[in-house]
Design a protein around this motif. Structure first.
Motif, PDB file in Angstrom:
ATOM      1  N   ASN A   1      -5.217 -12.546   0.041  1.00 30.58           N
ATOM      2  CA  ASN A   1      -4.722 -13.165   1.276  1.00 30.58           C
ATOM      3  C   ASN A   1      -3.202 -13.249   1.383  1.00 30.58           C
ATOM      4  O   ASN A   1      -2.653 -14.310   1.674  1.00 30.58           O
ATOM      5  N   PRO A   2      -2.500 -12.125   1.168  1.00 32.06           N
ATOM      6  CA  PRO A   2      -1.045 -12.183   1.328  1.00 32.06           C
ATOM      7  C   PRO A   2      -0.706 -12.390   2.798  1.00 32.06           C
ATOM      8  O   PRO A   2      -1.504 -12.030   3.668  1.00 32.06           O
ATOM      9  N   ASN A   3       0.435 -12.969   3.077  1.00 31.82           N
ATOM     10  CA  ASN A   3       0.833 -13.129   4.478  1.00 31.82           C
ATOM     11  C   ASN A   3       1.517 -11.887   5.018  1.00 31.82           C
ATOM     12  O   ASN A   3       1.601 -11.707   6.222  1.00 31.82           O
ATOM     13  N   ILE A   4       2.024 -11.072   4.100  1.00 30.02           N
ATOM     14  CA  ILE A   4       2.766  -9.876   4.505  1.00 30.02           C
ATOM     15  C   ILE A   4       2.140  -8.664   3.849  1.00 30.02           C
ATOM     16  O   ILE A   4       1.795  -8.700   2.665  1.00 30.02           O
ATOM     17  N   ILE A   5       1.991  -7.593   4.620  1.00 25.72           N
ATOM     18  CA  ILE A   5       1.474  -6.355   4.050  1.00 25.72           C
ATOM     19  C   ILE A   5       2.450  -5.225   4.358  1.00 25.72           C
ATOM     20  O   ILE A   5       2.818  -5.021   5.518  1.00 25.72           O
ATOM     21  N   LEU A   6       2.894  -4.553   3.307  1.00 26.40           N
ATOM     22  CA  LEU A   6       3.795  -3.422   3.458  1.00 26.40           C
ATOM     23  C   LEU A   6       2.992  -2.155   3.222  1.00 26.40           C
ATOM     24  O   LEU A   6       2.275  -2.048   2.227  1.00 26.40           O
ATOM     25  N   MET A   7       3.105  -1.201   4.117  1.00 24.31           N
ATOM     26  CA  MET A   7       2.373   0.054   3.944  1.00 24.31           C
ATOM     27  C   MET A   7       3.355   1.209   4.086  1.00 24.31           C
ATOM     28  O   MET A   7       3.983   1.364   5.123  1.00 24.31           O
ATOM     29  N   ASP A   8       3.473   1.990   3.023  1.00 27.99           N
ATOM     30  CA  ASP A   8       4.436   3.089   3.020  1.00 27.99           C
ATOM     31  C   ASP A   8       3.699   4.420   3.136  1.00 27.99           C
ATOM     32  O   ASP A   8       3.162   4.923   2.158  1.00 27.99           O
ATOM     33  N   GLU A   9       3.657   4.960   4.321  1.00 26.40           N
ATOM     34  CA  GLU A   9       2.947   6.203   4.635  1.00 26.40           C
ATOM     35  C   GLU A   9       1.561   6.246   3.992  1.00 26.40           C
ATOM     36  O   GLU A   9       1.216   7.200   3.306  1.00 26.40           O
ATOM     37  N   PRO A  10       0.744   5.230   4.245  1.00 23.47           N
ATOM     38  CA  PRO A  10      -0.497   5.134   3.494  1.00 23.47           C
ATOM     39  C   PRO A  10      -1.503   6.236   3.812  1.00 23.47           C
ATOM     40  O   PRO A  10      -2.377   6.506   3.006  1.00 23.47           O
ATOM     41  N   PHE A  11      -1.361   6.863   4.957  1.00 27.13           N
ATOM     42  CA  PHE A  11      -2.382   7.843   5.350  1.00 27.13           C
ATOM     43  C   PHE A  11      -1.890   9.280   5.308  1.00 27.13           C
ATOM     44  O   PHE A  11      -2.606  10.204   5.683  1.00 27.13           O
TER      45      PHE A  11
ATOM     46  N   VAL B   1       0.861  -1.186   0.000  1.00 28.76           N
ATOM     47  CA  VAL B   1       0.000   0.000   0.000  1.00 28.76           C
ATOM     48  C   VAL B   1       0.893   1.230   0.000  1.00 28.76           C
ATOM     49  O   VAL B   1       1.778   1.359   0.841  1.00 28.76           O
ATOM     50  N   LEU B   2       0.656   2.121  -0.952  1.00 26.63           N
ATOM     51  CA  LEU B   2       1.510   3.304  -1.091  1.00 26.63           C
ATOM     52  C   LEU B   2       0.772   4.561  -0.677  1.00 26.63           C
ATOM     53  O   LEU B   2      -0.448   4.581  -0.567  1.00 26.63           O
ATOM     54  N   GLN B   3       1.563   5.618  -0.481  1.00 29.53           N
ATOM     55  CA  GLN B   3       1.000   6.918  -0.131  1.00 29.53           C
ATOM     56  C   GLN B   3       0.089   7.435  -1.244  1.00 29.53           C
ATOM     57  O   GLN B   3      -1.022   7.878  -1.004  1.00 29.53           O
ATOM     58  N   GLN B   4       0.607   7.361  -2.474  1.00 28.86           N
ATOM     59  CA  GLN B   4      -0.221   7.756  -3.615  1.00 28.86           C
ATOM     60  C   GLN B   4      -1.203   6.636  -3.855  1.00 28.86           C
ATOM     61  O   GLN B   4      -0.807   5.518  -4.147  1.00 28.86           O
TER      62      GLN B   4
ATOM     63  N   GLY C   1     -11.191  10.872  -0.559  1.00 22.74           N
ATOM     64  CA  GLY C   1      -9.794  10.467  -0.374  1.00 22.74           C
ATOM     65  C   GLY C   1      -9.657   9.332   0.633  1.00 22.74           C
ATOM     66  O   GLY C   1      -8.946   8.356   0.406  1.00 22.74           O
ATOM     67  N   GLY C   2     -10.371   9.460   1.750  1.00 22.60           N
ATOM     68  CA  GLY C   2     -10.294   8.433   2.790  1.00 22.60           C
ATOM     69  C   GLY C   2     -10.861   7.101   2.315  1.00 22.60           C
ATOM     70  O   GLY C   2     -10.323   6.036   2.624  1.00 22.60           O
ATOM     71  N   GLU C   3     -11.943   7.185   1.546  1.00 27.16           N
ATOM     72  CA  GLU C   3     -12.551   5.952   1.010  1.00 27.16           C
ATOM     73  C   GLU C   3     -11.617   5.279   0.006  1.00 27.16           C
ATOM     74  O   GLU C   3     -11.476   4.050  -0.006  1.00 27.16           O
ATOM     75  N   GLN C   4     -10.974   6.081  -0.829  1.00 30.01           N
ATOM     76  CA  GLN C   4     -10.015   5.508  -1.797  1.00 30.01           C
ATOM     77  C   GLN C   4      -8.875   4.813  -1.061  1.00 30.01           C
ATOM     78  O   GLN C   4      -8.435   3.736  -1.458  1.00 30.01           O
TER      79      GLN C   4
ATOM     80  N   ILE D   1      -8.730  14.080  10.221  1.00 29.22           N
ATOM     81  CA  ILE D   1      -9.863  13.292  10.709  1.00 29.22           C
ATOM     82  C   ILE D   1      -9.927  11.934  10.003  1.00 29.22           C
ATOM     83  O   ILE D   1     -10.049  10.888  10.641  1.00 29.22           O
ATOM     84  N   SER D   2      -9.798  11.950   8.678  1.00 31.69           N
ATOM     85  CA  SER D   2      -9.785  10.680   7.935  1.00 31.69           C
ATOM     86  C   SER D   2      -8.626   9.825   8.393  1.00 31.69           C
ATOM     87  O   SER D   2      -8.727   8.595   8.485  1.00 31.69           O
ATOM     88  N   ARG D   3      -7.532  10.487   8.670  1.00 34.72           N
ATOM     89  CA  ARG D   3      -6.330   9.773   9.063  1.00 34.72           C
ATOM     90  C   ARG D   3      -6.527   9.048  10.390  1.00 34.72           C
ATOM     91  O   ARG D   3      -6.180   7.877  10.542  1.00 34.72           O
ATOM     92  N   GLU D   4      -7.130   9.756  11.339  1.00 33.43           N
ATOM     93  CA  GLU D   4      -7.371   9.152  12.650  1.00 33.43           C
ATOM     94  C   GLU D   4      -8.359   7.990  12.525  1.00 33.43           C
ATOM     95  O   GLU D   4      -8.181   6.939  13.142  1.00 33.43           O
ATOM     96  N   GLN D   5      -9.358   8.187  11.677  1.00 34.81           N
ATOM     97  CA  GLN D   5     -10.347   7.124  11.448  1.00 34.81           C
ATOM     98  C   GLN D   5      -9.670   5.885  10.850  1.00 34.81           C
ATOM     99  O   GLN D   5      -9.909   4.758  11.286  1.00 34.81           O
ATOM    100  N   LEU D   6      -8.801   6.119   9.879  1.00 39.78           N
ATOM    101  CA  LEU D   6      -8.131   4.987   9.234  1.00 39.78           C
ATOM    102  C   LEU D   6      -7.142   4.301  10.166  1.00 39.78           C
ATOM    103  O   LEU D   6      -6.974   3.087  10.113  1.00 39.78           O
ATOM    104  N   GLN D   7      -6.502   5.075  11.026  1.00 48.47           N
ATOM    105  CA  GLN D   7      -5.606   4.455  12.020  1.00 48.47           C
ATOM    106  C   GLN D   7      -6.410   3.513  12.908  1.00 48.47           C
ATOM    107  O   GLN D   7      -5.978   2.405  13.208  1.00 48.47           O
ATOM    108  N   HIS D   8      -7.574   3.977  13.306  1.00 50.21           N
ATOM    109  CA  HIS D   8      -8.468   3.162  14.114  1.00 50.21           C
ATOM    110  C   HIS D   8      -8.895   1.910  13.343  1.00 50.21           C
ATOM    111  O   HIS D   8      -8.828   0.788  13.855  1.00 50.21           O
TER     112      HIS D   8
END
Ligand code: ADP
Ligand code: ADP
Length: 228
Positions: free
Chosen positions: A154-164, A81-84, A139-142, A170-177
């Motif tokens: 169903n990958p076993n590993i998920i890499l997230m590079d500054e996804p939020f 998962v990427l930032q863009q 933006g948050g939904e995307q 507000i969207s960011r806090e929601q997504l962190q949750h």
């Protein structure tokens, strides 16, 4: 389990991106990589799915050198998962989610059920969202779709590079949750890059502090707060 064993990366122009980098990430663990811009976080992530080759050192997944895996199988087993938000604009949300499952030759019904399940998991009504295109989502939904698309096969590993980081607070806090809740359900190995210390502490089972290509400290958030 992911293991970096004494990894070093020097780019062709001489830039030292990583040095003496050794780190073990256990199965099902949520690790946050935190450090200032340029400290080597993205380089670390890209090495896991072999977008970047280390100059020296070895990376293992389940005790096997990643170079011995078939590269497609390696990448199919790693969600990225990427930032863009890189949703395909001309495809519906369902089609976006289906990309990797289709490559893995999942049956249509199975893909449909999986898309529904994933959308529900992040609070998006499948009957509404499956058939929309990315520009019909906020933006948050995307970004939610970006996350579940990475989980689709169903990958076993998920890499997230500054996804939020491109989101409003507000969207960011929601997504962190949401991502914490999601992790309770799926228990995957997640490596999450951020330059926001609060985000790193809130999300990680383990936090890895980096500076100038090196690991400064690896600890639980509680320990990091007690011994800064
Ligand atoms: P971060 O993700 O922590 O911001 P990066 O891993 O992107 O850090 O970059 C680490 C260092 O390597 C930085 O100094 C960056 O400028 C450099 N770098 C990244 N990619 C390249 C490249 N393709 N060629 C040369 N230097 C690079
Ligand atoms: P944000 O406040 O994050 O900018 P938007 O204004 O883009 O959100 O969208 C608000 C809501 O409207 C979202 O739930 C989104 O799904 C919906 N929406 C946005 N564009 C469209 C569209 N073209 N068709 C249908 N629904 C839309």
């Amino acid at each position: 389990m992911i293991e970096f064993a004494d990894v070093k990366k020097v780019y062709p122009d001489g830039t030292k991106a990583l040095e003496d980098f050794s780190l073990k990430i256990n199965e099902g663990e949520f690790v946050t990589l935190i450090g200032p811009s340029g400290c080597g976080k993205t380089t670390t992530m890209k090495m896991v799915n072999r977008l970047i080759e280390p100059t020296s050192g070895t990376i293992y997944i389940n005790d096997t050198d990643i170079n011995t895996y078939n590269i497609h199988e390696l990448r199919w087993n790693i969600g990225y998962v990427l930032q863009q938000i890189a949703l395909f604009p001309h495809m519906t949300i369902e089609e976006n989610i289906a990309v990797v499952p289709e490559m893995k030759k999942w049956k249509r019904k199975q893909i449909q059920d999986r898309s529904k399940e994933l959308l529900e998991m992040v609070g998006l009504d499948p009957s509404v969202y499956m058939h929309r295109r990315p520009d019909e989502l906020s933006g948050g939904e995307q970004q939610r779709v970006g996350v579940i698309r990475a989980l689709a096969a169903n990958p076993n590993i998920i890499l997230m590079d500054e996804p939020f980081s491109a989101l409003d607070p507000i969207s960011r806090e929601q997504l962190q949750h949401d991502i914490r809740e999601l992790q309770q359900k799926i228990r995957k190995t997640i490596v999450f890059v951020t330059h926001d210390i609060d985000e790193a502490l809130a999300l990680g089972d383990k936090v890895c502090l980096m500076r100038e290509g090196r690991i400064i400290q690896v600890d639980t958030p509680q320990q990091l707060v007690l011994n800064p």
